[in-house]
Write an enzyme that holds these catalytic residues in place. Structure first.
Site, PDB file in Angstrom:
ATOM      1  N   TYR A 247       0.842  -1.192   0.000  1.00 52.89           N
ATOM      2  CA  TYR A 247       0.000   0.000   0.000  1.00 52.89           C
ATOM      3  C   TYR A 247       0.879   1.245   0.000  1.00 52.89           C
ATOM      4  CZ  TYR A 247      -4.095  -2.830   1.248  1.00 52.89           C
ATOM      5  OH  TYR A 247      -5.117  -3.735   1.256  1.00 52.89           O
TER       6      TYR A 247
ATOM      7  N   HIS B 237     -10.084   4.013   7.379  1.00 52.24           N
ATOM      8  CA  HIS B 237      -8.884   3.291   6.962  1.00 52.24           C
ATOM      9  C   HIS B 237      -8.187   2.544   8.093  1.00 52.24           C
ATOM     10  CE1 HIS B 237      -9.413   6.087   3.506  1.00 52.24           C
ATOM     11  NE2 HIS B 237      -9.087   4.996   2.856  1.00 52.24           N
TER      12      HIS B 237
ATOM     13  N   ARG C 208      -6.166   7.420  -8.531  1.00 53.26           N
ATOM     14  CA  ARG C 208      -5.377   6.278  -8.064  1.00 53.26           C
ATOM     15  C   ARG C 208      -6.130   5.011  -8.422  1.00 53.26           C
ATOM     16  NH1 ARG C 208      -7.184   3.843  -2.985  1.00 53.26           N
ATOM     17  NH2 ARG C 208      -5.273   2.661  -2.697  1.00 53.26           N
TER      18      ARG C 208
ATOM     19  N   ASN D 279      -6.868   0.849  -7.373  1.00 54.12           N
ATOM     20  CA  ASN D 279      -6.823  -0.152  -6.312  1.00 54.12           C
ATOM     21  C   ASN D 279      -7.321  -1.465  -6.931  1.00 54.12           C
ATOM     22  OD1 ASN D 279      -6.567  -1.143  -3.688  1.00 54.12           O
ATOM     23  ND2 ASN D 279      -8.732  -0.761  -3.271  1.00 54.12           N
TER      24      ASN D 279
ATOM     25  N   GLU E 169     -10.464  -0.780  -9.115  1.00 55.56           N
ATOM     26  CA  GLU E 169     -11.187   0.473  -8.866  1.00 55.56           C
ATOM     27  C   GLU E 169     -10.324   1.623  -9.347  1.00 55.56           C
ATOM     28  OE1 GLU E 169     -13.364  -0.936  -4.728  1.00 55.56           O
ATOM     29  OE2 GLU E 169     -11.914   0.699  -4.678  1.00 55.56           O
TER      30      GLU E 169
ATOM     31  N   TYR F 153      -6.584  -9.144   4.180  1.00 53.81           N
ATOM     32  CA  TYR F 153      -7.545  -8.036   4.133  1.00 53.81           C
ATOM     33  C   TYR F 153      -8.321  -8.047   2.811  1.00 53.81           C
ATOM     34  CZ  TYR F 153      -9.578  -3.404   4.256  1.00 53.81           C
ATOM     35  OH  TYR F 153     -10.478  -2.374   4.233  1.00 53.81           O
ATOM     36  N   LYS F 154      -7.645  -8.363   1.729  1.00 49.28           N
ATOM     37  CA  LYS F 154      -8.314  -8.395   0.429  1.00 49.28           C
ATOM     38  C   LYS F 154      -9.172  -9.644   0.257  1.00 49.28           C
ATOM     39  CE  LYS F 154      -4.976  -5.638  -2.278  1.00 49.28           C
ATOM     40  NZ  LYS F 154      -5.867  -4.558  -2.735  1.00 49.28           N
TER      41      LYS F 154
HETATM   42  C1  HEM Z   1      -4.978   9.102  -1.476  1.00 45.59           C
HETATM   43  C2  HEM Z   1      -6.096   8.754  -0.905  1.00 45.59           C
HETATM   44  C3  HEM Z   1      -6.431   7.358  -0.436  1.00 45.59           C
HETATM   45  C4  HEM Z   1      -5.635   6.262  -0.221  1.00 45.59           C
HETATM   46  C5  HEM Z   1      -4.128   6.134  -0.433  1.00 45.59           C
HETATM   47  C6  HEM Z   1      -6.506   5.191   0.237  1.00 45.59           C
HETATM   48  C7  HEM Z   1      -6.099   3.915   0.549  1.00 45.59           C
HETATM   49  C8  HEM Z   1      -6.926   2.845   0.801  1.00 45.59           C
HETATM   50  C9  HEM Z   1      -6.528   1.468   0.854  1.00 45.59           C
HETATM   51  C10 HEM Z   1      -5.096   0.969   0.652  1.00 45.59           C
HETATM   52  C11 HEM Z   1      -7.609   0.718   1.115  1.00 45.59           C
HETATM   53  C12 HEM Z   1      -7.669  -0.827   1.206  1.00 45.59           C
HETATM   54  C13 HEM Z   1      -8.192  -1.364  -0.089  1.00 45.59           C
HETATM   55  C14 HEM Z   1      -7.861  -2.807  -0.450  1.00 45.59           C
HETATM   56  O1  HEM Z   1      -6.739  -3.263  -0.340  1.00 45.59           O
HETATM   57  O2  HEM Z   1      -8.766  -3.482  -0.959  1.00 45.59           O
HETATM   58  C15 HEM Z   1      -8.726   1.626   1.216  1.00 45.59           C
HETATM   59  C16 HEM Z   1     -10.032   1.251   1.469  1.00 45.59           C
HETATM   60  C17 HEM Z   1     -11.068   2.142   1.555  1.00 45.59           C
HETATM   61  N1  HEM Z   1     -11.015   3.502   1.369  1.00 45.59           N
HETATM   62 FE1  HEM Z   1      -9.405   4.591   0.903  1.00 45.59          FE
HETATM   63  N2  HEM Z   1      -7.783   5.664   0.306  1.00 45.59           N
HETATM   64  C18 HEM Z   1      -7.779   6.964  -0.092  1.00 45.59           C
HETATM   65  C19 HEM Z   1      -8.860   7.808  -0.169  1.00 45.59           C
HETATM   66  C20 HEM Z   1     -10.104   7.492   0.264  1.00 45.59           C
HETATM   67  C21 HEM Z   1     -11.201   8.427   0.325  1.00 45.59           C
HETATM   68  C22 HEM Z   1     -11.165   9.905  -0.052  1.00 45.59           C
HETATM   69  C23 HEM Z   1     -12.258   7.747   0.785  1.00 45.59           C
HETATM   70  C24 HEM Z   1     -13.620   8.353   1.004  1.00 45.59           C
HETATM   71  C25 HEM Z   1     -14.320   8.185   2.048  1.00 45.59           C
HETATM   72  C26 HEM Z   1     -11.848   6.370   1.003  1.00 45.59           C
HETATM   73  C27 HEM Z   1     -12.653   5.338   1.439  1.00 45.59           C
HETATM   74  C28 HEM Z   1     -12.275   4.005   1.539  1.00 45.59           C
HETATM   75  C29 HEM Z   1     -13.178   2.939   1.876  1.00 45.59           C
HETATM   76  C30 HEM Z   1     -14.681   3.078   2.154  1.00 45.59           C
HETATM   77  C31 HEM Z   1     -12.440   1.759   1.887  1.00 45.59           C
HETATM   78  C32 HEM Z   1     -12.944   0.342   2.197  1.00 45.59           C
HETATM   79  C33 HEM Z   1     -12.843   0.139   3.672  1.00 45.59           C
HETATM   80  C34 HEM Z   1     -13.304  -1.249   4.085  1.00 45.59           C
HETATM   81  O3  HEM Z   1     -12.867  -2.259   3.481  1.00 45.59           O
HETATM   82  O4  HEM Z   1     -14.074  -1.291   5.041  1.00 45.59           O
HETATM   83  N3  HEM Z   1     -10.533   6.268   0.673  1.00 45.59           N
HETATM   84  N4  HEM Z   1      -8.289   2.910   1.012  1.00 45.59           N
END
Ligand code: HEM
Length: 329
Positions: free
Chosen positions: A27, A187, A217, A219, A261, A312-313
């Protein structure tokens, strides 16, 4: 455009989420400026903010509208967020009409707006700020026109909060559960993200984002979507929870899907809220296996992903078998 998706290529516009020489996955704050075309081993992606996805567009929008009609809780708008939702709607309608002038048309006369979408046959006159002039709230109106899930983040007291969202294609999370939470809370369960400083760097990045730039970005994860199931939100867990065990029992690895995504970040000009849109792309491992560079890289990355991230994934139990299948079916 037809709704027939059987002869569609799902790899030509796939936003391949790995750099050309990437060998493993960690990550990081992997953001970059948007609207820049990237060539891939199978085609290209990234020229536009909204990718209608050709033949897939009508199929995705039918699915989006069906889910919204069946479950209104997929739209969450916290008090005070309606101006940001109007801001979001107008930003995207303007962008769409410039990007797709042959099929999307916007006329503005002060606050009076005329929107036409020739593919979905939308023809709507409305007044900006007047909810009664639309058949639904402005975020839902936009969500019924474009394939992206839409999230709005707002700064309060030095932190970013997820204060409005329309989400029908969440990868194993729930908009009703997450809406209203802070960026840090959302997060916190992601392994290593907070400890390694990724969460705070990402939040700082979003807070400092200027209004005239758009970032993106990518994912990724794997899902079992024999029928190209986009809705694998927690709300629908009983519907899809057995898909992967069933597929593994049959050793049907070709029907596993790489689920990507593509996320865009935009600071909206009027309200200052930050959008976080998520466009979900899928291609089966059978399709990916036809492209040698992808087949080899995905196999390598699946094997090398750290165990906590793989858990986690949700891929820890079968990623090595999937990697082996890609190389030696
Ligand atoms: C540069 C910005 C961001 C980074 C680096 C980031 C990073 C991450 C990462 C690494 C994951 C895990 C995903 C996986 O491996 O499947 C994640 C999940 C998630 N992110 Fe972010 N994110 C960012 C911005 C945001 C923003 C703006 C939101 C808005 C609310 C958001 C909402 C979420 C949600 C809802 C999840 C899923 C959580 C879950 O599994 O319960 N992220 N994000």
């Amino acid at each position: 455009m037809s709704t027939n998706t059987t002869d569609v290529s799902y790899t030509a516009n796939l936003p391949w989420p790995f750099a050309e020489d990437q060998q493993e996955f960690q990550y990081s704050v992997n953001v970059e400026p948007a609207r820049i075309t990237r060539k891939t081993a199978a085609g290209e992606w990234g020229t536009r903010i909204v990718d209608l996805g050709g033949e897939d567009y009508v199929h995705i929008m039918n699915e989006r509208r069906r889910i919204l009609d069946a479950d209104p809780s997929r739209v969450q708008i916290l008090p005070g967020m309606m101006p940001a939702c109007w801001d979001l709607l107008m930003y995207y309608l303007r962008d769409l009409s410039l990007t797709y002038p042959d099929i999307m048309h916007l006329e503005e006369d002060g606050d009076r707006v005329h929107w036409k979408n020739d593919v979905l046959l939308t023809d709507q006159v409305f007044a900006v700020g007047d909810e009664n002039s639309l058949p639904c709230d402005p975020m839902s109106f936009l969500g019924r026109e474009i394939p992206d899930d839409l999230l709005l983040v707002k700064e309060r007291g030095g932190q970013m909060y997820f204060d409005a969202g329309l989400v029908t294609f969440a990868a194993a999370w729930s908009v009703t559960f997450d809406a209203g939470m802070s960026f840090r809370e959302i997060h916190a369960p992601v392994p290593g993200l907070t400890r390694d400083g990724v969460t705070s760097r990402a939040e700082q990045f979003l807070m400092r984002m200027p209004p005239d730039k758009v970032y993106r970005r990518a994912n990724w994860t794997l899902s079992a979507s024999g029928s190209r199931k986009l809705d694998i939100s927690l709300e629908e867990l009983p519907e899809w929870g057995q898909d992967i065990p069933r597929l593994l029992a049959n050793k049907d690895f070709g029907n596993l899907h790489l689920r990507i995504e593509l996320e865009h970040f935009i600071r909206l000009p009027m309200s200052g809220a930050v959008t976080f849109s998520i466009r979900t792309f899928m291609a089966s491992l059978a399709e990916i296996r036809t492209i040698p560079a992808w087949r080899e890289q995905l196999a390598r990355i699946l094997s090398a992903t750290p165990e906590d991230i793989a858990t986690y994934k949700g891929i820890a139990d079968y990623r090595h078998e999937a990697a082996a299948w890609l190389l030696h079916p």
